[in-house]
Design a protein around this motif. Sequence first.
Motif, PDB file in Angstrom:
ATOM      1  N   ARG A   7       0.828  -1.203   0.000  1.00 40.18           N
ATOM      2  CA  ARG A   7       0.000   0.000   0.000  1.00 40.18           C
ATOM      3  C   ARG A   7       0.865   1.258   0.000  1.00 40.18           C
ATOM      4  O   ARG A   7       0.532   2.256  -0.649  1.00 40.18           O
ATOM      5  CB  ARG A   7      -0.929  -0.015   1.208  1.00 40.18           C
ATOM      6  CG  ARG A   7      -2.083  -1.004   1.065  1.00 40.18           C
ATOM      7  CD  ARG A   7      -3.050  -0.915   2.218  1.00 40.18           C
ATOM      8  NE  ARG A   7      -2.433  -1.396   3.460  1.00 40.18           N
ATOM      9  CZ  ARG A   7      -3.057  -1.392   4.632  1.00 40.18           C
ATOM     10  NH1 ARG A   7      -4.289  -0.909   4.723  1.00 40.18           N
ATOM     11  NH2 ARG A   7      -2.458  -1.861   5.701  1.00 40.18           N
ATOM     12  N   THR A   8       1.961   1.223   0.713  1.00 36.60           N
ATOM     13  CA  THR A   8       2.861   2.370   0.718  1.00 36.60           C
ATOM     14  C   THR A   8       3.466   2.610  -0.660  1.00 36.60           C
ATOM     15  O   THR A   8       3.565   3.749  -1.140  1.00 36.60           O
ATOM     16  CB  THR A   8       3.982   2.149   1.745  1.00 36.60           C
ATOM     17  OG1 THR A   8       3.406   1.952   3.034  1.00 36.60           O
ATOM     18  CG2 THR A   8       4.916   3.350   1.782  1.00 36.60           C
TER      19      THR A   8
ATOM     20  N   VAL B 203       2.176   1.681  -3.589  1.00 41.43           N
ATOM     21  CA  VAL B 203       1.137   2.144  -4.512  1.00 41.43           C
ATOM     22  C   VAL B 203       0.832   3.614  -4.284  1.00 41.43           C
ATOM     23  O   VAL B 203       0.603   4.380  -5.228  1.00 41.43           O
ATOM     24  CB  VAL B 203      -0.129   1.283  -4.361  1.00 41.43           C
ATOM     25  CG1 VAL B 203      -1.299   1.896  -5.131  1.00 41.43           C
ATOM     26  CG2 VAL B 203       0.125  -0.136  -4.854  1.00 41.43           C
ATOM     27  N   ALA B 204       0.819   4.047  -2.997  1.00 37.83           N
ATOM     28  CA  ALA B 204       0.569   5.455  -2.701  1.00 37.83           C
ATOM     29  C   ALA B 204       1.664   6.350  -3.270  1.00 37.83           C
ATOM     30  O   ALA B 204       1.406   7.467  -3.726  1.00 37.83           O
ATOM     31  CB  ALA B 204       0.451   5.658  -1.193  1.00 37.83           C
ATOM     32  N   ALA B 205       2.895   5.830  -3.267  1.00 36.68           N
ATOM     33  CA  ALA B 205       4.011   6.621  -3.781  1.00 36.68           C
ATOM     34  C   ALA B 205       4.080   6.592  -5.303  1.00 36.68           C
ATOM     35  O   ALA B 205       4.505   7.569  -5.930  1.00 36.68           O
ATOM     36  CB  ALA B 205       5.321   6.111  -3.179  1.00 36.68           C
ATOM     37  N   ARG B 206       3.645   5.467  -5.892  1.00 36.17           N
ATOM     38  CA  ARG B 206       3.722   5.312  -7.352  1.00 36.17           C
ATOM     39  C   ARG B 206       2.393   4.752  -7.873  1.00 36.17           C
ATOM     40  O   ARG B 206       2.237   3.542  -8.057  1.00 36.17           O
ATOM     41  CB  ARG B 206       4.880   4.399  -7.730  1.00 36.17           C
ATOM     42  CG  ARG B 206       6.245   4.914  -7.240  1.00 36.17           C
ATOM     43  CD  ARG B 206       7.357   3.923  -7.554  1.00 36.17           C
ATOM     44  NE  ARG B 206       7.482   3.695  -8.989  1.00 36.17           N
ATOM     45  CZ  ARG B 206       8.342   2.826  -9.526  1.00 36.17           C
ATOM     46  NH1 ARG B 206       9.124   2.089  -8.727  1.00 36.17           N
ATOM     47  NH2 ARG B 206       8.412   2.678 -10.825  1.00 36.17           N
ATOM     48  N   PRO B 207       1.393   5.609  -8.101  1.00 41.38           N
ATOM     49  CA  PRO B 207       0.063   5.152  -8.548  1.00 41.38           C
ATOM     50  C   PRO B 207       0.087   4.395  -9.877  1.00 41.38           C
ATOM     51  O   PRO B 207      -0.805   3.591 -10.144  1.00 41.38           O
ATOM     52  CB  PRO B 207      -0.730   6.464  -8.678  1.00 41.38           C
ATOM     53  CG  PRO B 207       0.010   7.443  -7.823  1.00 41.38           C
ATOM     54  CD  PRO B 207       1.450   7.055  -7.890  1.00 41.38           C
TER      55      PRO B 207
ATOM     56  N   ALA C 191      -0.316   0.658  -9.657  1.00 46.73           N
ATOM     57  CA  ALA C 191      -1.671   0.131  -9.506  1.00 46.73           C
ATOM     58  C   ALA C 191      -2.367  -0.018 -10.853  1.00 46.73           C
ATOM     59  O   ALA C 191      -3.071  -1.004 -11.105  1.00 46.73           O
ATOM     60  CB  ALA C 191      -2.480   1.045  -8.593  1.00 46.73           C
TER      61      ALA C 191
END
Length: 210
Positions: free
Chosen positions: A62-63, A65-69, A72
């Motif tokens: 999750r961390t 994905v939050a940093a590199r959308p 996702a």
Amino acid sequence: MRVAIFDRVEPSTFSRLPLRLVETCSRRAAVVMLVLTIPVVVAIGVYSIELLMQTAFRPAVRTLVAARPAIALEAMAGIAFWIYLLALPLKRLINRLSVSRTVEIDEGTVRVIEQDYFRTRSWIATLASFEGVTHHVRASLSGTRHELILVHPDREKSVLLSIAAQLPRSEVERVTSLLGQKEIPPSSLYRFNGRWPRVAVPALRDPAHA
């Protein structure tokens, strides 16, 4: 529609024009394959979903994905492609339960109606637009079969004329004569005539005349 999916042609022989052929698939074989395929597809799908859920709830993931959308989006595209790969064989097997092709041939015209669960398609072509008739031997898990195929430059429009365990030379000559077609080699089925646009290549200038 490719001729390879059909394994029945009625009537099995014909002697004059006009003629009407009905091409179908063996529903028993399709049902058996469907029964064998569905559990495998479901098992793979469930395993993939479980793996995805376990991965998605990990804090490190999750961390990231939050940093590199974009990651996702790539993952979602991969999942969609995986679902497509699973659904495609099921769709083809379901089609085999209902697919049929009706062919009408007279002295100058070929009329075809193709049907399955999802669509009905019809087309007409002149008999002169076909390249000829070929005697094709097809091997599969269920055995070897001999086919007579009226070959069109567009492979989707080639027409299966007959299927038999053996096809004597006299039968091939009789059908080609009846349809006014020449006999062509089986390799003609695998040419991509008319499927790709022609590319004009400019002539190279001779350096001596530059």
